[in-house]
Write a protein that holds these residues in place. Sequence first.
Motif, short mmCIF file in Angstrom:
data_model
loop_
_atom_site.label_atom_id
_atom_site.label_comp_id
_atom_site.label_asym_id
_atom_site.label_seq_id
_atom_site.Cartn_x
_atom_site.Cartn_y
_atom_site.Cartn_z
N THR A 269 0.86 -1.08 0.01
CA THR A 269 -0.06 0.11 -0.07
C THR A 269 0.78 1.14 0.11
O THR A 269 1.76 1.20 0.84
CB THR A 269 -0.96 0.32 1.27
OG1 THR A 269 -1.71 -1.19 1.02
CG2 THR A 269 -1.66 1.24 1.03
N GLN A 271 -0.15 4.10 0.48
CA GLN A 271 -0.89 5.42 1.33
C GLN A 271 -0.03 6.22 2.15
O GLN A 271 0.70 5.90 2.55
CB GLN A 271 -1.95 4.60 2.41
CG GLN A 271 -2.98 5.53 2.81
CD GLN A 271 -4.26 5.68 1.68
OE1 GLN A 271 -4.26 4.59 0.83
NE2 GLN A 271 -4.53 6.68 1.78
N PRO A 277 -7.26 5.10 3.80
CA PRO A 277 -8.06 4.29 2.61
C PRO A 277 -9.64 4.39 2.92
O PRO A 277 -10.31 4.58 4.05
CB PRO A 277 -7.70 2.74 3.28
CG PRO A 277 -7.25 2.85 4.52
CD PRO A 277 -6.85 4.14 4.88
N ASP A 281 -12.14 -0.50 0.47
CA ASP A 281 -10.93 -0.96 -0.48
C ASP A 281 -10.43 -1.98 0.16
O ASP A 281 -10.11 -2.07 1.15
CB ASP A 281 -10.16 0.52 -0.32
CG ASP A 281 -10.77 1.50 -1.08
OD1 ASP A 281 -11.44 1.20 -2.06
OD2 ASP A 281 -9.95 2.54 -1.17
N LEU A 361 -7.79 6.15 -9.29
CA LEU A 361 -6.80 5.08 -8.45
C LEU A 361 -6.23 4.13 -9.26
O LEU A 361 -5.07 3.74 -9.16
CB LEU A 361 -7.58 4.62 -7.26
CG LEU A 361 -8.04 5.62 -6.07
CD1 LEU A 361 -8.67 4.99 -5.07
CD2 LEU A 361 -6.82 6.60 -5.70
N ARG A 364 -3.01 4.69 -11.50
CA ARG A 364 -1.79 4.46 -10.64
C ARG A 364 -0.77 5.35 -10.99
O ARG A 364 0.43 5.26 -11.12
CB ARG A 364 -1.16 3.17 -10.96
CG ARG A 364 -2.37 2.22 -10.46
CD ARG A 364 -1.80 0.73 -10.88
NE ARG A 364 -0.25 0.17 -10.67
CZ ARG A 364 0.20 -0.91 -11.05
NH1 ARG A 364 -0.46 -1.82 -11.53
NH2 ARG A 364 1.27 -1.16 -10.56
N GLN A 388 -5.93 10.04 -1.18
CA GLN A 388 -5.70 8.52 -1.54
C GLN A 388 -4.77 8.29 -2.84
O GLN A 388 -4.91 9.31 -3.62
CB GLN A 388 -6.84 7.76 -1.52
CG GLN A 388 -7.68 7.82 -0.25
CD GLN A 388 -9.21 7.81 -0.63
OE1 GLN A 388 -9.67 7.54 -1.64
NE2 GLN A 388 -10.29 7.91 0.65
N ASP A 390 -2.88 4.88 -5.06
CA ASP A 390 -2.43 3.29 -5.13
C ASP A 390 -1.65 3.07 -6.12
O ASP A 390 -2.24 2.58 -7.36
CB ASP A 390 -3.94 2.55 -5.12
CG ASP A 390 -3.77 1.03 -5.07
OD1 ASP A 390 -2.99 0.68 -4.46
OD2 ASP A 390 -4.54 0.25 -5.70
N LEU A 395 -4.86 -2.07 -3.73
CA LEU A 395 -6.33 -2.15 -3.40
C LEU A 395 -6.94 -2.69 -4.50
O LEU A 395 -8.10 -2.95 -4.18
CB LEU A 395 -6.57 -0.52 -3.24
CG LEU A 395 -6.01 0.38 -2.29
CD1 LEU A 395 -6.58 1.53 -2.45
CD2 LEU A 395 -5.93 -0.47 -0.83
#
Length: 457
Positions: A269, A271, A277, A281, A361, A364, A388, A390, A395
């Motif tokens: 992750t 994050q 998160p 997810d 998300l 990427r 957030q 990813d 996720l």
Amino acid sequence: EPHFVQVLPYGPYIYFFFREVAVELSTLGKVLVARVGRVCRNDRGGSPRVLERRWTSFLKLRLQCSVPGDTVFYFDVLEAVTPPQTLHGRPAVLALFSTQPNRQGQGDEGTIPGSAVCAFYLADVERSFEGPFAEPRGATWTPVPEDRVPQPRYPPPHTWVLQGAADTVSPRRLCRRPGCCAGMGPATDFVTSGEFPDETLVFAKEHPLLHGAVGPAGGRPLFTRTGTRLTQLAADTGAGPRGDQTVLFLGAEDGRVLKVLAATRRPETTQHPRGTPAPGDTRGAGDSGDSRDTMTLLLEEINLYDPGRCRAPRGSGVPSRVLGLELHLPGQELLVAFAGCLVRLPLSRCQRHGTCRRSCLAARDPYCVWLPPEGCVPFSEDLPSGFQQDVEGSLGIGGTCQGECLTGGPAGVRHPGPGASPTVPVPVLVGCVLGAFALGALGAGLVATCCHRPAVP
């Protein structure tokens, strides 16, 4: 003639990255190979007898970028080299290679066009210059035995006076091999390069090539592309909120720019410590996180060349060819040079995801984050907490919203996107049609029964 691509001062040396026809592969014809050479910064040339006004420390060896396997596939033609970057906490350079050009007379049946990006740690490059020298033996090139390599010593003995007695002392400090720098390390007693013995200078003149090659970090390319010949490279090794992602920008002959995420660690992750998160997810099915250390993802492929607005002068070659890429990190943009114009490309194009969280998300992109209620926005240090990202895909989010967008409201609540038209699922539509047909038939039967009168005899 060698074609020089990059000059890089680093430490006590100056490194040259270039391509040339390989003399050691002359039996195969004119084969281009990538080279890295170096000279000492303080090299002033040799003695009046040997290598006068010529470098005494010049050495070169092959720079190898290949895909391993049962049959190794080589990318031999060096196209571009970045300035020193910090990769995994170590100084490194990233280099762009392509396949051999089509030889004259082969037409389109020559080498398949392709390109690759390899990373080289500078410590590995420097260590490779300690390898054996190469020399021809018949039709092949072989390593020179170490007992034939001269080890220069300081020529004249020094006379030292110790406690009133005259003692003759010869320091005789060894310079391990030709190519070392005068006045440094084992060659401390040689003040200038012109003081090296003639034997050492003659050997250096006749043996500039080293045996072996410098291999890429990780043993394989970071990125490969077939069917396209890429020409330029720029790299950002500090992308993302944590500054730990590597993004490659690659220019092609046809005017396209490729934006590539070259992740080089196991997925986990990403994050940001200030981010949280979202509810629901979870890691996708089958995503155990045990993938290989090196993963590559093509983020975007953008066609920048516009022949109507970018007119190249005559004789400039292929007008759509990308001639240069330069990152301007303070402005968060990439400068793309063509023969007839200069184009500024933002590093992030987060607005194309709009308010679709899934698309933001799933892209990427290290330069984009999801921040309710604004949507998909470029990352900056002054963003509030709660965003957030990813980048590794841990996720398990994929796909797009397909006309529906998620806002910063409660999880699972969907809102129609702008311009979206209401739709009905096909099974529901079929059921409604069949139900209407059945009800119509039943109603018609009842009406016929009620209105039927027996015939009068």
